[in-house]
Design an enzyme around this catalytic site. Structure first.
Site, short mmCIF file in Angstrom:
data_model
loop_
_atom_site.label_atom_id
_atom_site.label_comp_id
_atom_site.label_asym_id
_atom_site.label_seq_id
_atom_site.Cartn_x
_atom_site.Cartn_y
_atom_site.Cartn_z
N ASP A 67 53.17 55.35 33.09
CA ASP A 67 53.70 54.57 31.97
C ASP A 67 54.48 53.35 32.45
O ASP A 67 54.75 53.20 33.64
CB ASP A 67 54.57 55.44 31.05
CG ASP A 67 55.64 56.23 31.82
OD1 ASP A 67 55.80 55.99 33.02
OD2 ASP A 67 56.31 57.06 31.20
N HIS A 138 59.33 65.01 26.25
CA HIS A 138 58.32 63.96 26.39
C HIS A 138 57.70 63.98 27.78
O HIS A 138 58.33 64.37 28.76
CB HIS A 138 58.82 62.57 25.97
CG HIS A 138 59.73 61.87 26.91
ND1 HIS A 138 60.96 61.38 26.53
CD2 HIS A 138 59.60 61.54 28.22
CE1 HIS A 138 61.53 60.79 27.55
NE2 HIS A 138 60.73 60.87 28.60
N GLU A 143 56.08 60.76 23.13
CA GLU A 143 57.28 61.26 22.48
C GLU A 143 56.94 62.30 21.42
O GLU A 143 55.83 62.31 20.88
CB GLU A 143 57.99 60.09 21.78
CG GLU A 143 58.53 59.03 22.73
CD GLU A 143 59.89 59.40 23.31
OE1 GLU A 143 60.14 60.59 23.56
OE2 GLU A 143 60.70 58.48 23.51
C1 GLP Z 1 61.24 58.69 31.53
C2 GLP Z 1 59.78 58.65 32.00
C3 GLP Z 1 59.19 60.03 32.16
C4 GLP Z 1 60.18 60.91 32.91
C5 GLP Z 1 61.40 61.10 32.08
C6 GLP Z 1 62.46 61.97 32.72
O1 GLP Z 1 61.40 58.44 30.18
N1 GLP Z 1 58.94 57.88 31.14
O2 GLP Z 1 57.94 59.95 32.83
O3 GLP Z 1 59.58 62.17 33.18
O4 GLP Z 1 61.99 59.84 31.78
O5 GLP Z 1 63.22 61.24 33.63
P1 GLP Z 1 64.30 61.84 34.62
O6 GLP Z 1 63.50 62.47 35.72
O7 GLP Z 1 65.10 60.66 35.06
O8 GLP Z 1 65.08 62.84 33.85
#
Ligand code: GLP
Length: 239
Positions: A67, A138, A143
Site C-alpha cells: 500500500d 486492517h 479498513e
Molecule cells: C499501517 C499499514 C499496515 C500496517 C499497520 C500496522 O496502517 N498500512 O500495512 O500493518 O499500519 O502498523 P504498525 O506495525 O506500525 O502497528
C-alpha cells in the site's frame, strides 16, 4: 491458521526473517509481498544483516508493497516509498527495477491500481506475502466496513487509522486521508502468508482474527479463508 507464539518482539522479528530467508533460498527469483509499519522493522534489519553476511541474495527477487498513502510525494519522508528505501531497499542487493510500490504521486489512481494488480499477475503472483495488522484489524489499508474490495483500489482511511498513524506526522492534519492498497482478494491469492503482531495494542484484533468468525468489520479475519497462513505473534498480542 498456524500460530507461532513468541516471547517478545525480537523473537517475532527473528522468526519472520528466517521464513523470508528460507523462501528466497528455496526460490531465488521469488515474488515477495511486503508491508510497512513499525512491526516489520526488526525483520527488515535482520534481513539486511543476513544480506551483508551473504546468507541471503536478493538479486533475483521481485517485491510488491501492499500500500501507499494518496496523494503523497515519493520524497515525503512519511511516504511508504521513502520508508521502504530507507529501511530496507537501500541496504540490500535487490535490483531496483524489481521493486514495486503503488505510486502515490499518480494523477489517475484508478489506472494506477489496475496496472498494479496486472503487474502482480504478470510477475506470476506473490509467493510469500508478509503482513502486519492494524489495531482495528486492517490489512494493508483494507479498513473495516460493510464490504471489502477484492483488488487493488483507492480507499478512505478510518479515523482510528489516521489517529494511529499520526504519530509519524507533525500533526494529525498532515496524515493523508486516502490510500492505494492491494485488495483482500489480491492478498488471498498469495501462495503463502505470514502475519506479524506484537504488543497489547494488537490483542483485540488478534483475538478476533483467531475467533474463527469472518467479518468485514475485521478484514484480517478473511485470512481464515486461506490454506497457508502463519500468525507470528508475541505474548502481548496473544493476551
Ligand atoms: C499501517 C499499514 C499496515 C500496517 C499497520 C500496522 O496502517 N498500512 O500495512 O500493518 O499500519 O502498523 P504498525 O506495525 O506500525 O502497528
Amino acid at each position: 491458521m498456524r500460530i507461532i507464539r513468541c516471547k517478545n518482539y525480537d523473537e517475532v522479528s527473528e522468526v519472520a526473517a528466517r521464513i523470508v530467508a528460507a523462501q528466497v533460498t528455496m526460490k531465488p527469483d521469488c515474488v515477495l509481498g511486503l508491508p510497512t509499519g513499525s512491526t516489520p522493522l526488526g525483520m527488515y534489519s535482520r534481513l539486511i544483516q543476513k544480506n551483508k553476511e551473504n546468507k541471503i541474495d536478493f538479486s533475483n527477487v521481485t517485491t510488491f508493497n501492499l500500500d501507499e498513502y494518496f496523494p503523497i510525494s515519493r520524497s515525503n519522508n512519511q511516504s511508504y516509498y521513502y520508508f521502504m528505501f530507507e529501511n530496507f531497499f537501500n541496504h540490500i542487493n535487490i535490483n531496483k527495477e524489481n521493486i514495486h510500490i503503488p505510486n502515490g504521486e499518480t494523477t489517475d489512481p484508478e489506472a494506477e491500481c489496475a496496472s498494479y494488480e496486472a503487474a502482480i499477475e504478470a510477475a506470476g503472483g506473490i509467493d510469500l506475502q508478509v503482513l502486519g495488522i492494524g489495531q482495528n484489524g486492517h490489512i494493508g489499508f483494507n479498513e473495516p466496513g460493510d464490504f471489502l474490495e477484492s483488488t487493488t483500489h483507492i480507499t478512505t482511511l478510518t479515523q482510528s487509522t489516521i489517529a494511529a498513524n499520526s504519530r509519524f506526522f507533525e500533526s494529525i492534519d498532515d496524515v493523508p486521508k486516502k490510500a492505494l492498497t492491494s485488495g483482500m482478494g489480491t492478498i488471498l491469492k498469495s501462495k503463502k502468508i505470514i502475519i506479524l503482531a506484537s504488543g497489547k495494542a494488537k490483542s483485540e484484533a488478534v483475538k478476533s482474527l483467531l475467533s474463527g468468525k469472518i467479518t468485514t468489520q475485521n478484514p484480517s479475519t478473511m485470512l481464515n479463508l486461506h490454506k497457508d497462513v502463519t500468525l507470528i505473534a508475541d505474548e502481548d498480542a496473544l493476551l
